[in-house]
Motif scaffolding. Sequence first.
Motif, PDB file in Angstrom:
ATOM      1  N   ILE A  51       0.827  -1.205   0.000  1.00 37.30           N
ATOM      2  CA  ILE A  51       0.000   0.000   0.000  1.00 37.30           C
ATOM      3  C   ILE A  51       0.864   1.260   0.000  1.00 37.30           C
ATOM      4  O   ILE A  51       2.023   1.231   0.396  1.00 37.30           O
ATOM      5  N   PHE A  52       0.268   2.346  -0.448  1.00 33.10           N
ATOM      6  CA  PHE A  52       0.871   3.666  -0.313  1.00 33.10           C
ATOM      7  C   PHE A  52       0.564   4.209   1.076  1.00 33.10           C
ATOM      8  O   PHE A  52      -0.587   4.173   1.521  1.00 33.10           O
ATOM      9  N   LEU A  53       1.567   4.714   1.761  1.00 28.54           N
ATOM     10  CA  LEU A  53       1.344   5.365   3.047  1.00 28.54           C
ATOM     11  C   LEU A  53       1.035   6.846   2.887  1.00 28.54           C
ATOM     12  O   LEU A  53       0.538   7.483   3.808  1.00 28.54           O
ATOM     13  N   THR A  54       1.354   7.404   1.725  1.00 30.93           N
ATOM     14  CA  THR A  54       1.001   8.790   1.414  1.00 30.93           C
ATOM     15  C   THR A  54       0.603   8.888  -0.046  1.00 30.93           C
ATOM     16  O   THR A  54       0.969   8.044  -0.872  1.00 30.93           O
ATOM     17  N   LYS A  55      -0.124   9.933  -0.371  1.00 31.00           N
ATOM     18  CA  LYS A  55      -0.265  10.322  -1.766  1.00 31.00           C
ATOM     19  C   LYS A  55       1.061  10.917  -2.225  1.00 31.00           C
ATOM     20  O   LYS A  55       1.894  11.320  -1.410  1.00 31.00           O
ATOM     21  N   PRO A  56       1.277  11.023  -3.523  1.00 31.56           N
ATOM     22  CA  PRO A  56       2.472  11.741  -3.977  1.00 31.56           C
ATOM     23  C   PRO A  56       2.408  13.210  -3.588  1.00 31.56           C
ATOM     24  O   PRO A  56       1.335  13.810  -3.570  1.00 31.56           O
ATOM     25  N   TYR A  57       3.563  13.768  -3.236  1.00 33.32           N
ATOM     26  CA  TYR A  57       3.614  15.195  -2.894  1.00 33.32           C
ATOM     27  C   TYR A  57       4.762  15.853  -3.649  1.00 33.32           C
ATOM     28  O   TYR A  57       5.809  15.259  -3.868  1.00 33.32           O
ATOM     29  N   LEU A  58       4.540  17.114  -4.062  1.00 37.97           N
ATOM     30  CA  LEU A  58       5.420  17.808  -4.984  1.00 37.97           C
ATOM     31  C   LEU A  58       6.414  18.707  -4.257  1.00 37.97           C
ATOM     32  O   LEU A  58       6.069  19.373  -3.279  1.00 37.97           O
ATOM     33  N   GLN A  59       7.646  18.742  -4.765  1.00 41.27           N
ATOM     34  CA  GLN A  59       8.731  19.519  -4.186  1.00 41.27           C
ATOM     35  C   GLN A  59       9.558  20.155  -5.312  1.00 41.27           C
ATOM     36  O   GLN A  59       9.491  19.753  -6.468  1.00 41.27           O
ATOM     37  N   ILE A  71       5.606   7.647  -0.154  1.00 44.81           N
ATOM     38  CA  ILE A  71       6.086   6.616   0.765  1.00 44.81           C
ATOM     39  C   ILE A  71       5.231   5.367   0.606  1.00 44.81           C
ATOM     40  O   ILE A  71       3.995   5.450   0.515  1.00 44.81           O
ATOM     41  N   THR A  72       5.881   4.205   0.565  1.00 41.33           N
ATOM     42  CA  THR A  72       5.173   2.930   0.526  1.00 41.33           C
ATOM     43  C   THR A  72       5.452   2.159   1.817  1.00 41.33           C
ATOM     44  O   THR A  72       6.343   2.518   2.589  1.00 41.33           O
ATOM     45  N   ASN A  73       4.701   1.081   2.028  1.00 45.37           N
ATOM     46  CA  ASN A  73       4.918   0.298   3.244  1.00 45.37           C
ATOM     47  C   ASN A  73       5.885  -0.863   3.030  1.00 45.37           C
ATOM     48  O   ASN A  73       6.257  -1.538   3.972  1.00 45.37           O
ATOM     49  N   LYS A  74       6.281  -1.091   1.767  1.00 45.05           N
ATOM     50  CA  LYS A  74       7.214  -2.173   1.489  1.00 45.05           C
ATOM     51  C   LYS A  74       8.362  -1.658   0.623  1.00 45.05           C
ATOM     52  O   LYS A  74       8.253  -0.634  -0.044  1.00 45.05           O
ATOM     53  N   LEU A  75       9.451  -2.389   0.641  1.00 41.16           N
ATOM     54  CA  LEU A  75      10.606  -2.045  -0.183  1.00 41.16           C
ATOM     55  C   LEU A  75      10.280  -2.285  -1.644  1.00 41.16           C
ATOM     56  O   LEU A  75       9.742  -3.331  -2.008  1.00 41.16           O
ATOM     57  N   CYS A  76      10.636  -1.309  -2.500  1.00 38.60           N
ATOM     58  CA  CYS A  76      10.145  -1.318  -3.872  1.00 38.60           C
ATOM     59  C   CYS A  76      11.189  -0.854  -4.878  1.00 38.60           C
ATOM     60  O   CYS A  76      12.224  -0.298  -4.533  1.00 38.60           O
ATOM     61  N   TYR A  77      10.829  -1.055  -6.149  1.00 37.86           N
ATOM     62  CA  TYR A  77      11.372  -0.289  -7.266  1.00 37.86           C
ATOM     63  C   TYR A  77      10.220   0.587  -7.739  1.00 37.86           C
ATOM     64  O   TYR A  77       9.133   0.087  -8.062  1.00 37.86           O
ATOM     65  N   SER A  78      10.421   1.906  -7.779  1.00 36.88           N
ATOM     66  CA  SER A  78       9.321   2.836  -8.037  1.00 36.88           C
ATOM     67  C   SER A  78       9.680   3.793  -9.166  1.00 36.88           C
ATOM     68  O   SER A  78      10.848   4.063  -9.433  1.00 36.88           O
ATOM     69  N   TRP A  79       8.644   4.333  -9.804  1.00 37.59           N
ATOM     70  CA  TRP A  79       8.847   5.289 -10.880  1.00 37.59           C
ATOM     71  C   TRP A  79       7.622   6.191 -11.030  1.00 37.59           C
ATOM     72  O   TRP A  79       6.587   5.983 -10.374  1.00 37.59           O
ATOM     73  N   VAL A  80       7.766   7.196 -11.891  1.00 35.67           N
ATOM     74  CA  VAL A  80       6.673   8.115 -12.201  1.00 35.67           C
ATOM     75  C   VAL A  80       6.326   7.985 -13.679  1.00 35.67           C
ATOM     76  O   VAL A  80       7.222   7.985 -14.532  1.00 35.67           O
ATOM     77  N   GLU A  81       5.050   7.880 -13.967  1.00 34.69           N
ATOM     78  CA  GLU A  81       4.548   7.940 -15.340  1.00 34.69           C
ATOM     79  C   GLU A  81       3.914   9.318 -15.520  1.00 34.69           C
ATOM     80  O   GLU A  81       3.078   9.727 -14.695  1.00 34.69           O
ATOM     81  N   TYR A  82       4.287  10.025 -16.585  1.00 31.38           N
ATOM     82  CA  TYR A  82       3.846  11.414 -16.716  1.00 31.38           C
ATOM     83  C   TYR A  82       3.803  11.822 -18.184  1.00 31.38           C
ATOM     84  O   TYR A  82       4.296  11.105 -19.073  1.00 31.38           O
TER      85      TYR A  82
END
Length: 408
Positions: A51-59, A71-82
Amino acid sequence: MEQELNALPRRAFLGNISKAGILGSLAAFLPGSSSAEVLQQLTAKPAEGHIFLTKPYLQVPAPDGMTVRWITNKLCYSWVEYGEGNNLNQKAHQVTAGLVDAHNRINKVALKNLKPGTQYSYRVVAKEIVDFKPYALKYGETITSDSYSFTTPKLNPETVEWLIMNDIHDRPESIPHLMKLNGTDNYDYVFYNGDLFDYQTDEQQIIDHMLTPSAFSSTKPFMFVRGNHETRGKFCRELADYFSNKDGKGYFAYQWGPVFNVVLDTGEDKEDTHPVYAGIVDFDDYRMEQAKWLEEVMTSSAFKRAKFRVVMMHIPHFHSGDAHGPLHVRELFAPIFAKHKVDIVISGHTHKFGVWPPSAEHPYPIIIGGGPRDGNRTLIKVKADQKTLNLTMLKDDGTEVGKYSLKA
């Protein structure tokens, strides 16, 4: 079109997010482990899933870039589709020294080579890593957030508008309450001017008391500078892992349209030798480091050419008592501010909102936001164009309690 700010990711996380609250107590049984480290050591129950622990947030907004965190609750490989408009036809992941960031839960992807003043849609994707051997990696469940959108700043915008909050002090309901005071007025970003927390406890506190209440942050970026209370507690050294600033430091400078902003991290308000710090802080040297940097920034042509020059820092160097921190900030920064003709300084810390016009001590106005109790919380609104900068401070009942205007 932008997605509704309160929309949940595809896998609802609100029912599960409280489970991470056990981490603080778990850390107590694993000496030397922070809550984030404990979470990495746990294997979530199959029923909980990924699960996601947060929504995405912009910086770190820029005409050619935007940083996305989650932030996720498990160790991952993550990316953004845009992609531009409603498209999601591009993919970006974070690469550090040739290695794609992976096997982590606190995710950051900096989108680059974007077009100025352009709307982009995006969503985040996280693929669980269930086994990571030297020559054999095994993936698990993949989860995908809802789609959101943001607009990059124009290359040379004529105007800029931003909102400032300070001294929330672990009262998360204050963030949406103060945001509502802005009504339907436009804003480009939000600036958190320190003391969002009483002290740093664990990851769950950051999620529950800042990231989740900042519902706007999936479509509008925020910036953050520490207050003195963010330097306290067992988790304060991990705090920086959850935020991105320009140049990757706690102090930074940036220009948005007619305004050149300088952000300073004023550190603690007591002496470094005070017994409560147990000998493990050195804010005097840190502030001196910033003073040297500040002199360089304020001699730059960009600073000199800007229509307005604004400083934001948590502890005001005047009108904040005679503790060591404020006096050291005054000693180091006040001569530089005066020498380079700063236009306005915006702070918090004192919990007493006020507007102090230029004086013999400080030849520029000092604005101090209130907080954290009901009746003393404030939202500061700043709007600048090529000719005028207008600042308005609203109390939490919507009444105006301060204003200041500057001519370019």
